[in-house]
Write a protein that holds these residues in place. Sequence first.
Motif, PDB file in Angstrom:
ATOM      1  N   ALA A   1       5.159   7.854   2.712  1.00 20.10           N
ATOM      2  CA  ALA A   1       4.245   8.978   2.511  1.00 20.10           C
ATOM      3  C   ALA A   1       4.279   9.463   1.060  1.00 20.10           C
ATOM      4  O   ALA A   1       3.233   9.781   0.474  1.00 20.10           O
ATOM      5  CB  ALA A   1       4.619  10.121   3.454  1.00 20.10           C
ATOM      6  N   TYR A   2       5.454   9.493   0.474  1.00 20.37           N
ATOM      7  CA  TYR A   2       5.583   9.929  -0.921  1.00 20.37           C
ATOM      8  C   TYR A   2       4.871   8.974  -1.871  1.00 20.37           C
ATOM      9  O   TYR A   2       4.146   9.403  -2.779  1.00 20.37           O
ATOM     10  CB  TYR A   2       7.061  10.041  -1.280  1.00 20.37           C
TER      11      TYR A   2
ATOM     12  N   LEU B   1      -4.744  -0.125   2.215  1.00 18.66           N
ATOM     13  CA  LEU B   1      -3.492  -0.065   2.962  1.00 18.66           C
ATOM     14  C   LEU B   1      -3.384   1.224   3.778  1.00 18.66           C
ATOM     15  O   LEU B   1      -2.882   1.220   4.903  1.00 18.66           O
ATOM     16  CB  LEU B   1      -2.305  -0.175   1.998  1.00 18.66           C
ATOM     17  N   TYR B   2      -3.877   2.317   3.195  1.00 16.34           N
ATOM     18  CA  TYR B   2      -3.858   3.585   3.930  1.00 16.34           C
ATOM     19  C   TYR B   2      -4.760   3.504   5.162  1.00 16.34           C
ATOM     20  O   TYR B   2      -4.392   3.987   6.247  1.00 16.34           O
ATOM     21  CB  TYR B   2      -4.307   4.721   3.020  1.00 16.34           C
TER      22      TYR B   2
ATOM     23  N   ASP C   1      -0.651   5.816  -7.756  1.00 23.79           N
ATOM     24  CA  ASP C   1      -1.866   5.013  -7.641  1.00 23.79           C
ATOM     25  C   ASP C   1      -1.523   3.540  -7.844  1.00 23.79           C
ATOM     26  O   ASP C   1      -0.807   3.189  -8.788  1.00 23.79           O
ATOM     27  CB  ASP C   1      -2.898   5.449  -8.695  1.00 23.79           C
ATOM     28  N   PHE C   2      -2.037   2.691  -6.990  1.00 29.14           N
ATOM     29  CA  PHE C   2      -1.808   1.247  -7.104  1.00 29.14           C
ATOM     30  C   PHE C   2      -2.968   0.516  -6.431  1.00 29.14           C
ATOM     31  O   PHE C   2      -3.781   1.120  -5.717  1.00 29.14           O
ATOM     32  CB  PHE C   2      -0.473   0.854  -6.463  1.00 29.14           C
TER      33      PHE C   2
END
Length: 292
Positions: free
Chosen positions: A109-110, A123-124, A116-117
């Motif tokens: 979560a962190y 993926l989320y 940003d990547f």
Amino acid sequence: MQETIKSKKKRSLKIGMIIAFVIFAIYSLSLLFPFVWMIINSFRSVQEWGTTVSFKDYWSLPKEWDFTNYLTILQTEVQGENLISMIGYSVILTVGGTLINVFFSSCAAYVFAKYDFKFKKLLYSLAIFAMVVPIVGTLPAQVKFMEFLHLDDSLIGVLFLYSGAFGFNFILLHSSFESVSWSYAEAAQMDGAGHFGIFFKVMIPMCKGPIISCCILQAITLWNDYSTPFLFMNSHSTLAVGLQAIQAELQIKGQYPLVFAAMIISILPVLILYACFQRKIIENTVAGGLKG
């Protein structure tokens, strides 16, 4: 005129609150009904239950309070295990699974909240989609995967399954980490803190409340979990799994008070945990999310 309208609104609001209170009171009583009934009959002797109790007598107090039912059920063996060993396995899986799950959920979560990547949104979205897929649809692949890793029928295997980072806790902690200003991290960077230092010394303390709430809710979930230990730990039984076997065996013998005693023992830790931390859960839970 305006005062009349305001007084009518207040009266309507008061009536609405009274109706809501009555509805919730009735609902609460419906939940307490079976619990109180179990408590009363868990102190009834097996002989009294089998010989003198009729349907109308179920709510009567026991003629003689038999407190030995709880000691007896703790020592009763079902399928080679007693209730004490079942409680032991449940405690290990609940404590270990909660710590592992919340830790990995916090890490994931962190990262999603503060970094940003590439393919972050994809993926989320996959993490959210995985929550929508029914667990029944993934069970065959999960069983084969655990057999391939030789983690089936073991405590480590069940803890491994509990370690998934994406789930309900991930969603709640993601919103919590997003609400923390990055200026705290920048100040820590100026003092020489790295990524891990920022996470453990800044972000975790800032989100301590939501994390504790996640731990409590996760512990309650794992304590009551039936399917995972049943499928992936066949040699031993947790309390949730063993309770079904206890119920099946003792009901045949007509020893219902012992069954009720076992049920009370299984419910009691969850009630105590929630009673101790209910304010913490309510304070950190807002409209389906958690606040810091």
